[in-house]
Design an enzyme around this catalytic site. Structure first.
Site, mmCIF file in Angstrom:
data_model
loop_
_atom_site.group_PDB
_atom_site.id
_atom_site.type_symbol
_atom_site.label_atom_id
_atom_site.label_comp_id
_atom_site.label_asym_id
_atom_site.label_seq_id
_atom_site.Cartn_x
_atom_site.Cartn_y
_atom_site.Cartn_z
ATOM 1 N N LEU A 170 0.827 -1.209 0.000
ATOM 2 C CA LEU A 170 0.000 0.000 0.000
ATOM 3 C C LEU A 170 0.861 1.258 0.000
ATOM 4 C CD1 LEU A 170 -2.938 -0.931 2.412
ATOM 5 C CD2 LEU A 170 -2.843 -1.054 -0.091
ATOM 6 N N ASP B 28 10.683 3.296 6.014
ATOM 7 C CA ASP B 28 10.400 1.885 6.230
ATOM 8 C C ASP B 28 11.661 1.249 6.804
ATOM 9 O OD1 ASP B 28 8.037 -0.140 4.810
ATOM 10 O OD2 ASP B 28 9.847 -1.082 5.602
ATOM 11 N N LEU C 175 1.417 3.615 8.149
ATOM 12 C CA LEU C 175 1.114 2.275 7.663
ATOM 13 C C LEU C 175 2.124 1.250 8.166
ATOM 14 C CD1 LEU C 175 0.372 2.984 3.868
ATOM 15 C CD2 LEU C 175 -1.163 3.244 5.827
ATOM 16 N N SER D 85 1.634 -6.506 9.210
ATOM 17 C CA SER D 85 0.285 -6.400 8.646
ATOM 18 C C SER D 85 -0.465 -7.719 8.585
ATOM 19 C CB SER D 85 0.365 -5.800 7.236
ATOM 20 O OG SER D 85 1.135 -6.638 6.393
ATOM 21 N N SER E 112 -7.556 -1.646 11.514
ATOM 22 C CA SER E 112 -7.953 -2.838 10.767
ATOM 23 C C SER E 112 -9.314 -3.352 11.181
ATOM 24 C CB SER E 112 -6.911 -3.943 10.984
ATOM 25 O OG SER E 112 -7.341 -5.159 10.420
ATOM 26 N N ASN E 113 -9.976 -4.020 10.246
ATOM 27 C CA ASN E 113 -11.213 -4.727 10.564
ATOM 28 C C ASN E 113 -10.967 -5.861 11.552
ATOM 29 O OD1 ASN E 113 -11.469 -7.607 8.906
ATOM 30 N ND2 ASN E 113 -10.085 -6.160 7.900
ATOM 31 N N TYR F 211 -2.575 -9.510 16.114
ATOM 32 C CA TYR F 211 -2.541 -8.384 15.176
ATOM 33 C C TYR F 211 -3.714 -7.444 15.429
ATOM 34 C CZ TYR F 211 -3.211 -5.895 10.753
ATOM 35 O OH TYR F 211 -3.419 -4.929 9.799
ATOM 36 N N SER G 249 -10.473 -4.859 3.245
ATOM 37 C CA SER G 249 -9.638 -5.621 2.300
ATOM 38 C C SER G 249 -9.250 -4.665 1.179
ATOM 39 C CB SER G 249 -10.417 -6.816 1.740
ATOM 40 O OG SER G 249 -10.931 -7.613 2.788
ATOM 41 N N CYS G 250 -8.070 -4.053 1.301
ATOM 42 C CA CYS G 250 -7.654 -3.039 0.332
ATOM 43 C C CYS G 250 -6.889 -3.714 -0.792
ATOM 44 C CB CYS G 250 -6.804 -1.972 1.010
ATOM 45 S SG CYS G 250 -6.530 -0.530 -0.045
#
Length: 261
Positions: A14, A33, A71, A75, A110-111, A135, A164-165
């Site tokens: 992403l 990063d 971000l 993940s 996040s979901n 997570y 859900s990207c």
């Protein structure tokens, strides 16, 4: 609008997608990063390698920017120890650095903070969290940290509960959870440009006809999704019975040991 943005997790899928989009939107972008940036760095951006677990490095990479799109971190579901290092310790370093610099954070929640709700349920962000693993638990911690930071220090944050990207949905679950790349960009720009956000929690989801998620702070920040997963219906159902039962999908089935279902 905050024009100088720090984008952490920039070397991930992403991050790499968003970097040129933010530059094209007129932002000056500092990419960061733990891993090198694998693509040519977009003109108008700069890359600084940093480990979120290194508090001093985080403070240096944050200094001088106007807002943080965070971000960075792990993940996927992992054992607790690596989750602590990146998603709890590293995240706290980012929030403390943002507090020192008086910056807003736009955070990739996040979901999986609510993964153990069943698929027949429709949720708002006021419903209690039900994480589906370490997570998801780390993302719930981030939302609570953001709440405390605003109440105690006035630090604004927008927590995007990303579904859900993906470029396009590929399975039936995604008809409810899909977030298009374009809508993610719209969500981030809205969160960065909003005059005031307070502590906001927004479903990171497109305008899907079958969405399980409704009430949130999207209106407060001006987020208006435009895409709809229904365009791709029908899609195949995937996974075992646990995966298909709960909103968190395959994360709920990992190491699942209950025998009373």
């Amino acid at each position: 609008m905050a024009r100088h943005i720090l984008l952490t997790g920039a070397s991930g899928t992403l991050g790499r997608m968003l970097a040129p989009r933010l530059v094209a939107h007129g932002c000056q972008v500092r990419l960061s990063d733990i891993n090198p940036f694998p693509d040519p760095v977009p003109e108008g951006a700069a890359f600084v390698q940093a480990d979120l677990a290194d508090e001093g490095a985080v403070r240096r990479v944050v200094e001088g920017t106007d807002a943080i799109v965070h971000l960075g971190g792990i993940s996927v579901e992992k054992p607790f120890r690596p989750i602590i290092e990146a998603n709890i310790l590293g995240l706290t370093h980012v929030f403390e650095a943002a507090r020192a610099e008086k910056q807003r954070i736009v955070f990739a929640s996040s979901n999986h903070t609510i993964g153990f709700y069943e698929r027949e349920e429709t949720l708002s962000t006021k419903d209690p969290v039900r994480p589906d693993g370490y997570y998801g638990l780390s993302k719930a911690y981030a939302e609570m940290l953001g709440r405390m930071m605003f109440d105690k220090h006035g630090l604004e944050s927008v927590h995007m509960r990303i579904g859900s990207c993906l470029p396009k949905p590929t399975e039936a679950r995604h008809l409810s959870t899909w977030l298009s790349h374009d809508d993610l960009e719209r969500l981030i720009i809205a969160a960065v440009e909003a005059d005031k956000t307070g502590h906001a929690v927004v479903w990171g989801v497109s305008a899907n006809t079958r969405s399980w998620w409704k009430g949130d702070d999207a209106e407060r920040i001006g987020y208006r999704p435009q895409d709809n997963a229904e365009t791709f219906a029908p899609l195949p159902e995937e996974g075992d019975a646990i995966t298909r039962r709960f909103q968190g999908g395959s994360f709920t089935a990992q190491d699942y040991t209950r025998d009373d279902q």
